[in-house]
Write a protein that holds these residues in place. Structure first.
Motif, PDB file in Angstrom:
ATOM      1  N   LEU A  85       2.621   7.298   7.377  1.00  0.00           N
ATOM      2  CA  LEU A  85       1.254   7.004   7.808  1.00  0.00           C
ATOM      3  C   LEU A  85       0.452   6.356   6.675  1.00  0.00           C
ATOM      4  O   LEU A  85      -0.292   5.391   6.887  1.00  0.00           O
ATOM      5  N   ALA A  86       0.603   6.860   5.468  1.00  0.00           N
ATOM      6  CA  ALA A  86      -0.110   6.281   4.330  1.00  0.00           C
ATOM      7  C   ALA A  86       0.353   4.832   4.120  1.00  0.00           C
ATOM      8  O   ALA A  86      -0.455   3.931   3.843  1.00  0.00           O
ATOM      9  N   ARG A  87       1.636   4.589   4.284  1.00  0.00           N
ATOM     10  CA  ARG A  87       2.134   3.219   4.141  1.00  0.00           C
ATOM     11  C   ARG A  87       1.627   2.340   5.285  1.00  0.00           C
ATOM     12  O   ARG A  87       1.243   1.185   5.079  1.00  0.00           O
ATOM     13  N   ALA A  88       1.584   2.889   6.490  1.00  0.00           N
ATOM     14  CA  ALA A  88       1.103   2.111   7.633  1.00  0.00           C
ATOM     15  C   ALA A  88      -0.375   1.765   7.494  1.00  0.00           C
ATOM     16  O   ALA A  88      -0.861   0.786   8.062  1.00  0.00           O
ATOM     17  N   GLY A  89      -1.109   2.564   6.696  1.00  0.00           N
ATOM     18  CA  GLY A  89      -2.551   2.330   6.535  1.00  0.00           C
ATOM     19  C   GLY A  89      -2.877   1.294   5.472  1.00  0.00           C
ATOM     20  O   GLY A  89      -4.051   0.936   5.301  1.00  0.00           O
ATOM     21  N   ARG A  90      -1.857   0.796   4.746  1.00  0.00           N
ATOM     22  CA  ARG A  90      -2.132  -0.148   3.652  1.00  0.00           C
ATOM     23  C   ARG A  90      -2.943  -1.359   4.089  1.00  0.00           C
ATOM     24  O   ARG A  90      -3.754  -1.878   3.322  1.00  0.00           O
ATOM     25  N   PHE A  91      -2.730  -1.812   5.317  1.00  0.00           N
ATOM     26  CA  PHE A  91      -3.437  -3.038   5.753  1.00  0.00           C
ATOM     27  C   PHE A  91      -4.942  -2.835   5.843  1.00  0.00           C
ATOM     28  O   PHE A  91      -5.699  -3.791   5.956  1.00  0.00           O
ATOM     29  N   LEU A  92      -5.370  -1.571   5.779  1.00  0.00           N
ATOM     30  CA  LEU A  92      -6.806  -1.285   5.846  1.00  0.00           C
ATOM     31  C   LEU A  92      -7.439  -1.128   4.460  1.00  0.00           C
ATOM     32  O   LEU A  92      -8.657  -0.949   4.352  1.00  0.00           O
ATOM     33  N   ILE A  93      -6.620  -1.183   3.388  1.00  0.00           N
ATOM     34  CA  ILE A  93      -7.176  -1.048   2.034  1.00  0.00           C
ATOM     35  C   ILE A  93      -8.026  -2.268   1.680  1.00  0.00           C
ATOM     36  O   ILE A  93      -9.081  -2.150   1.069  1.00  0.00           O
ATOM     37  N   GLY A  94      -7.579  -3.436   2.101  1.00  0.00           N
ATOM     38  CA  GLY A  94      -8.319  -4.668   1.796  1.00  0.00           C
ATOM     39  C   GLY A  94      -8.229  -5.021   0.323  1.00  0.00           C
ATOM     40  O   GLY A  94      -7.499  -4.375  -0.450  1.00  0.00           O
ATOM     41  N   GLY A  95      -8.943  -6.047  -0.064  1.00  0.00           N
ATOM     42  CA  GLY A  95      -9.054  -6.404  -1.478  1.00  0.00           C
ATOM     43  C   GLY A  95      -7.739  -6.758  -2.146  1.00  0.00           C
ATOM     44  O   GLY A  95      -7.500  -6.378  -3.287  1.00  0.00           O
ATOM     45  N   GLY A  96      -6.865  -7.425  -1.436  1.00  0.00           N
ATOM     46  CA  GLY A  96      -5.639  -7.896  -2.072  1.00  0.00           C
ATOM     47  C   GLY A  96      -4.600  -6.830  -2.303  1.00  0.00           C
ATOM     48  O   GLY A  96      -3.728  -6.977  -3.155  1.00  0.00           O
ATOM     49  N   ALA A  97      -4.669  -5.745  -1.546  1.00  0.00           N
ATOM     50  CA  ALA A  97      -3.636  -4.720  -1.660  1.00  0.00           C
ATOM     51  C   ALA A  97      -2.298  -5.296  -1.211  1.00  0.00           C
ATOM     52  O   ALA A  97      -2.248  -6.174  -0.354  1.00  0.00           O
ATOM     53  N   THR A  98      -1.213  -4.790  -1.778  1.00  0.00           N
ATOM     54  CA  THR A  98       0.112  -5.236  -1.351  1.00  0.00           C
ATOM     55  C   THR A  98       0.391  -4.688   0.041  1.00  0.00           C
ATOM     56  O   THR A  98      -0.325  -3.822   0.544  1.00  0.00           O
ATOM     57  N   GLY A  99       1.476  -5.176   0.641  1.00  0.00           N
ATOM     58  CA  GLY A  99       1.831  -4.710   1.975  1.00  0.00           C
ATOM     59  C   GLY A  99       1.548  -5.794   2.982  1.00  0.00           C
ATOM     60  O   GLY A  99       0.928  -6.819   2.666  1.00  0.00           O
ATOM     61  N   PRO A 100       2.000  -5.601   4.222  1.00  0.00           N
ATOM     62  CA  PRO A 100       1.839  -6.635   5.243  1.00  0.00           C
ATOM     63  C   PRO A 100       0.359  -6.892   5.527  1.00  0.00           C
ATOM     64  O   PRO A 100      -0.429  -5.952   5.604  1.00  0.00           O
ATOM     65  N   ARG A 101      -0.015  -8.153   5.651  1.00  0.00           N
ATOM     66  CA  ARG A 101      -1.392  -8.524   6.010  1.00  0.00           C
ATOM     67  C   ARG A 101      -1.470  -8.671   7.538  1.00  0.00           C
ATOM     68  O   ARG A 101      -1.156  -9.731   8.075  1.00  0.00           O
ATOM     69  N   LEU A 102      -1.821  -7.595   8.238  1.00  0.00           N
ATOM     70  CA  LEU A 102      -1.759  -7.611   9.700  1.00  0.00           C
ATOM     71  C   LEU A 102      -3.088  -7.983  10.342  1.00  0.00           C
ATOM     72  O   LEU A 102      -3.131  -8.359  11.503  1.00  0.00           O
ATOM     73  N   VAL A 103      -4.155  -7.852   9.588  1.00  0.00           N
ATOM     74  CA  VAL A 103      -5.488  -8.034  10.157  1.00  0.00           C
ATOM     75  C   VAL A 103      -6.350  -8.761   9.126  1.00  0.00           C
ATOM     76  O   VAL A 103      -6.181  -8.565   7.920  1.00  0.00           O
ATOM     77  N   SER A 104      -7.290  -9.573   9.576  1.00  0.00           N
ATOM     78  CA  SER A 104      -8.131 -10.340   8.652  1.00  0.00           C
ATOM     79  C   SER A 104      -9.048  -9.417   7.851  1.00  0.00           C
ATOM     80  O   SER A 104      -9.404  -8.338   8.319  1.00  0.00           O
ATOM     81  N   PRO A 105      -9.446  -9.859   6.634  1.00  0.00           N
ATOM     82  CA  PRO A 105     -10.310  -9.005   5.796  1.00  0.00           C
ATOM     83  C   PRO A 105     -11.604  -8.598   6.492  1.00  0.00           C
ATOM     84  O   PRO A 105     -12.039  -7.447   6.374  1.00  0.00           O
ATOM     85  N   ALA A 106     -12.230  -9.511   7.222  1.00  0.00           N
ATOM     86  CA  ALA A 106     -13.478  -9.170   7.907  1.00  0.00           C
ATOM     87  C   ALA A 106     -13.234  -8.045   8.911  1.00  0.00           C
ATOM     88  O   ALA A 106     -14.023  -7.096   9.032  1.00  0.00           O
TER      89      ALA A 106
END
Lengths: 304, 304, 304, 304
Positions: free
Chosen positions: B203-224
């Motif tokens: 779950l923590a890994r799946a949440g990476r796309f919500l960290i924003g700010g150039g975090a590593t991991g898949p970019r699934l959603v736009s920053p906005a």
């Protein structure tokens, strides 16, 4: 990043905006306001100030005052305050009685009217209204570093004359034992606190203590408490439009029915904006748009 | 700052905690859960992972799934979704019908049950439940970088058998024209989505796309959009305890009745915690305490 | 007193009335109804019948059926029924969910939709819908002394197709353990019961058992129970317009969304009136006016 | 039928009743009352009086006064009164604010507190409270044919000191423009009207004008209006226990928190009963049981 050019663009656009919202009509003195004015001021963490438009014109801060009375009350009572008022968004209009009835006279948060009355009642306890209003003004003057902050007596009298709904809230809480002072006394103090007038520049400077993270300016409240006040502004600062404001602006803020909004960019800046026309949720229409614009251009968001 | 020692201290304290909350009792399969487990995992913006306790034991993510279906629905419908569901805190229990009736079948936000049903209904539109559940699983597996994520059929069946309240919500929205698919189909899909099992680490890994700010991991959603999902988690992520969570933890999060919470420290980390015992607001008791502790020690707060 | 001339005057006036109300639009088959028809029938305690207008045209009795299912349920369960449904006016719309939520799935009275669903569910218990519908028809036919009373299958199907709100009520009560049968089964039976068609003449005759005081006709219910059913019709028979009906007409009655009303003048007469156009409270507009007129001219009032 | 033996049996049984209910505790002066007293008086249409127990002991009539102020207000304003107050059962507690908020300051009926405040406010209009209280006393003295009816000043003062909830209702209606006089003035008058003291014998005699049908006694109100006041007592006279009272007793009545109930058997009798212990709905426990018993034995029911 240069803030002044951004502010200039925003000021120019807002000066020319066609749809300026509607002035609140339930307080006679405010109902006569024009929707023409627009002002905005930003004070950054390093203490530098920027402004545009009518940023030095005093206006009625109204519910923005609730942020400052909350800070004072927390300073005096600490966490004991939370036995008398909750910390949850209300999901209802700012002056609703329904929630009060469902929850036995405990307002959901300190920023709806009932909650703000409890906060003022807590500060008032054992003092004369005149003393307490003096203390609120002293707090604001010290926070803003400016002694020219006053109460507009005509506005206070106008609120008093039409304040039946707040008196209803106060009597209702008194019936539930959640008011220490007579309802007339608490409401009278509250009406005067809402009638304080400040300019955007004064308000932005007064908000510096909420920036946190080593910002310059007077340290009036502990860092932990600063974060908590910000959290409450984030979830409850715009009545039933709080979620929408958070969604659009990504920053904690507190609006007033006079058209002012105080917004904090944590670690970055204190922002004050004013335009008397309101949107459907009762928050400044152009003010909200201006802050949204500034936050986007400046890249200020609590969410990275 | 060293995260692992902090996590170790938290894990040790939580393992020995006496008051562990109460397991939710309205879904039979979950009612049998023990309150003994506690796990926590943190994945920082640079991709490094830390964990403590039962961080690799899969649990029922339940309402945490709503964050991911919201991301999928926004990706497919964009802002059109907001014609069918609001963005305001509800001020009521997670499964209340009252608000729905007052607002003509438009749920206040996508994280209360009615709103999540609308989101699932929006994704479902024109597809078979099996396809849509496949898409949700694919999204989660890609986000987590882990294919070992599945639906617990026994839990799904248990929810289905006792899901009258969700069916009531769905039929009610159908009566107001705010449901595209037959209530049974939308609810059936929703019950399966809630029955997805993941570990804290997943779950923590799946949440990476919500960290924003150039975090590593898949970019699934736009920053906005990431910021906006975070804003919704901040104001609406914990039902009628959202204000309190924001007040105590200062970070956006989404809890599930299975005892899991996904919390985002924007720009810093994705955090998952799990402990099945719930507090009075229906959120994991030890999970909330653990995240509050971690946020304080790590100095992670959206408010500076 | 001669009733026929009064009825003739009422019939003539109503035939020419300009403002005839609005047909209910949420059940497609009923939405197509014309507001032109008006019929009225009166059967006095001595068994004599009088009629005017379309008194022999069958119409959809809809919620008027609730009086008869209540009589059947009381006959079978006795006062045990009152553990599942209350006896208080609701103060809300006929299909509101709000009250149900506040009172944990116990409907306030047997004449709002939720309460009528509980009554039907109570009769249904352990039987097939077909059997139960047969029993309801048998009761009506015996009460009316007329075998030509049937269910309109097209109307039943139309209600079923658009019955989401009733299904929501049923699922909600099931979630609170106040439904014995699957919601689909209870609702299906209820939709068919509402789709029964009767003429004013049949309905007035069927209502004779509620006149009490030695009226002729079949004695289907004990005198004590007759008074109690009348009391419920008086306080709860017209949804949120019950107080107004009592105030204007002074007699107990039960209305249906198809435009029919059954009214009892205790000790005197059973009255049925029908006109499909409804007033703002959802009760037959001309029907209410006609009954008010008749009651005044005949001097029938429970209040002397 | 001999009434006296029935009353004697009832009086004896009630004197020995074990479960006598609980005295209202929110008005200090009433909270000190004993539950020991029980009295009952019946005045029949022909003017004959019967009594048992403490029928000549004066008690605080409280909300029973609302019947008489309604009669006075209707006499003065006629149907215009109904623009300011409704005629529907409330479905909520007697002092609820919720309904007022939903319906913009228009109380549902004249017997809940908010509605009674409007009625008193309507009578008060343009007069001094002292004058209006004088008029109410004159009406009661004439109706009862007894000049020994007075206001208990200690009770009035006690209500005033704890009347926050009624002041909240009054201010709320003032905020909606549904109050003519200052809330303090209207509430002050109302508190004194509630503090009127009468015995069962006086109250039963004062109620004769509501018997209708050529009963002896002063004719204070037209027959049509008598029926309407009775209809309102039937549907709204016992707050949220109105349906239950109608169901059990079959007669219109109005209760007061002091333990008194005025009940009308139309065409037959005026009945007053008093016992200070209340049931869960806030109506006299033994009083309700006594009236139910009397109605059954005397065969008095509006439903034949």
């Amino acid at each position: 990043m240069e803030l002044q050019p951004i502010l200039d663009r925003i000021g120019a656009a807002m000066a020319g905006a066609a749809d300026r919202g509607r002035v609140a009509d339930y307080i006679p003195e405010l109902a006569r306001a024009s929707t023409v004015p627009f002002g905005m001021a930003v004070v950054t963490a390093d203490g530098r100030a920027h402004a545009t438009g009518d940023a030095r014109v005093p206006f009625s801060i109204q519910s923005v005052s609730k942020v400052f009375t909350l800070a004072i009350a927390l300073g005096r009572l600490g966490d004991q305050l939370w036995t008398r008022v909750g910390r949850e968004p209300s999901g209802l209009a700012f002056n609703s009685m329904i929630q009060l009835e469902h929850e036995n006279g405990i307002p959901r948060n300190p920023f709806i009217n009932a909650g703000a009355l409890v906060v003022t009642d807590a500060i008032l306890s054992g003092h004369a209204p005149r003393e307490v209003l003096g203390e609120i003004l002293r707090f604001l003057r010290e926070a803003a570093g400016d002694d020219d902050i006053h109460i507009n007596r005509a506005v206070a009298a106008s609120e008093q004359a039409t304040g039946h709904r707040n008196l209803a809230l106060a009597h209702f809480m008194a019936a539930h034992g959640n008011l220490v002072n007579p309802p007339e006394l608490t409401c009278g103090t509250y009406f005067h606190q809402c009638a304080i007038e400040m300019s955007c520049m004064q308000l932005a400077r007064a908000g510096r203590f909420l920036i946190g993270g080593g910002a310059t300016g007077p340290r009036l409240v502990s860092p932990a408490r600063v974060r908590r006040i910000n959290a409450l502004m984030m979830t409850c600062g715009h009545y039933d439009g709080s979620g929408d404001f958070a969604f659009r602006v990504d920053l904690p803020g507190k609006s007033g029915v006079g058209g002012g909004i105080l917004v904090i960019a944590p670690g970055r800046a204190s922002i004050a904006v004013w335009s008397p026309g309101l949107n459907e949720q009762g928050n400044s229409k152009l003010g909200t748009e201006a802050v949204e614009w500034l936050a986007r251009e400046a890249g200020w968001s609590v969410f990275g």
